[in-house]
Scaffold this active site. Sequence first.
Site, PDB file in Angstrom:
ATOM      1  N   ASP A 170       7.944  -4.130   7.696  1.00 36.54           N
ATOM      2  CA  ASP A 170       7.991  -2.681   7.874  1.00 36.54           C
ATOM      3  C   ASP A 170       8.154  -2.150   9.301  1.00 36.54           C
ATOM      4  O   ASP A 170       9.047  -1.387   9.589  1.00 36.54           O
ATOM      5  CB  ASP A 170       6.716  -2.060   7.278  1.00 36.54           C
ATOM      6  CG  ASP A 170       6.395  -2.637   5.906  1.00 36.54           C
ATOM      7  OD1 ASP A 170       7.155  -3.483   5.415  1.00 36.54           O
ATOM      8  OD2 ASP A 170       5.377  -2.242   5.339  1.00 36.54           O
ATOM      9  N   GLU A 215      -4.041 -10.983   5.045  1.00 35.92           N
ATOM     10  CA  GLU A 215      -2.626 -10.599   4.961  1.00 35.92           C
ATOM     11  C   GLU A 215      -1.869 -11.207   6.150  1.00 35.92           C
ATOM     12  O   GLU A 215      -0.765 -11.719   6.007  1.00 35.92           O
ATOM     13  CB  GLU A 215      -2.557  -9.073   4.983  1.00 35.92           C
ATOM     14  CG  GLU A 215      -1.212  -8.494   4.677  1.00 35.92           C
ATOM     15  CD  GLU A 215      -1.240  -6.969   4.736  1.00 35.92           C
ATOM     16  OE1 GLU A 215      -2.304  -6.378   5.086  1.00 35.92           O
ATOM     17  OE2 GLU A 215      -0.199  -6.365   4.452  1.00 35.92           O
TER      18      GLU A 215
END
Length: 442
Positions: A177, A415
């Site tokens: 992103d 993550e």
Amino acid sequence: MRPNLGAVRLAASAAWTLSGNDIGTMITAAPRLYPHMWSWDTAFISIGLAHLNVARAARELETLLGAQWRNGMIPHIVFSEGTGYFPGPERWGAAELNTDAPNAPRTSGICQPPVHAIALRRIVDIARSQGQRDVAFKLLKTAWPKLYRWHEWLVRHRDPLGTGMLAIVHGWESGMDNSPRWDLPYAEVVPGPDLPPYVRLDRGLVAADAERPSDAEYDRYLWLIEEMRKVRYDADAVVRTSSFLVGDVFVTALFALASEVLATLGEESEQPPWRIRQLRGWARRSRAAVAAAYDPRTGLARDRDLRGDRWLSTSTIAGFAPLLCGGLPVDAEKSMLATLTGPEWAGHPALFARIPPSVSPNDVGFRPKEYWRGPMWPVIAWLFGWAFAQRGWQEESDHLRSECLRLAADGSFAEYYHPVTGEPLGSRQQSWTATVVLDWLH
Ligand code: 9WN
């Protein structure tokens, strides 16, 4: 002291993490931050599941494929009934605006990297190794035509130059992103005054705000959705009008790799020979596009800003895309591999583990805690490790595996991780981290 679970407990915790994220209809990407199904996460999740239960893995992949748009696109999010993530289905409004989008389940209106054929390959191999040839064959028969249509959609709607370099219309489509790769193109995305107000829900779900993208970045992410809504998610109109349009070298390399894999799976399941030939042709063209993006000055491959008509040279992990799919002259490839493992990258003396971080630690833009601006992402290491094994670079593949297992030995299944301290960052119990660990442990 950093915990070290040991292989048996680590595998058990990974399996436990996946079952904890199973909400009955799907396995969510993470318990709180991501309470839905993400396209490329699910590909990886199904690989880990296959080690536990092949039929369950097949079901997970089929759930994702069940949300495929009528035009062939696999959407980046398949929404559960869960709330707590923004932007949710109402903000996207995909089904309301485009008849190709399914009404149930609800989905977003963009896509993510095409790694699904790689997952199918892995599941089929795991199933065969467990003597479950029937399950493997049945999954191949149902999933293959859908994945073929997905690849066909990408070629038809996301190759605006006709060169094989696939374009993305939103940073979210890259899966990386807020990578510095997108800073220049995002600088040209100017949110209009008619950007509807919104409230972020990701804040507070990670230890520090800086682990997530900034508000200015979010405004741009949301503005791009507004632009797409205006053209009702018509794929070609989006490519014509989006103020963000970038040839993504990493997505292109994954597409080339996945198209070859899908072609081979097609041979194994007696799919039409012309489709198999077509897939190999797409792979060839995209491989050539990746090779053409190689910059001999930096030794890395570049993205192409299609709005600004310029190359984007950043020192990120995506620059190693040619190592995934091949296509470079042997010398260039050898020196790229040496760069990846050398002191600028995975071999940097300050790193906790010898894994390439998302940005080179020597780069001025390196931010060790900021999402795609520096941290290590196990799932990306898995991709390189898998591709290296396919390419016959077993030693490099094994090395990535053992270093990643060392990083993940704390059992947090974060993550992403701080490249210098190994501190877990972002969400915990992230499904795709658990799943790649499971695959490595088998
Ligand atoms: C937006 C789910 C996804 C991953 C992406 C990662 C992150 C979402 C977000 O989480 O993106 O799609 O809200 O930040 O960047 O790669 O698929 O794990």
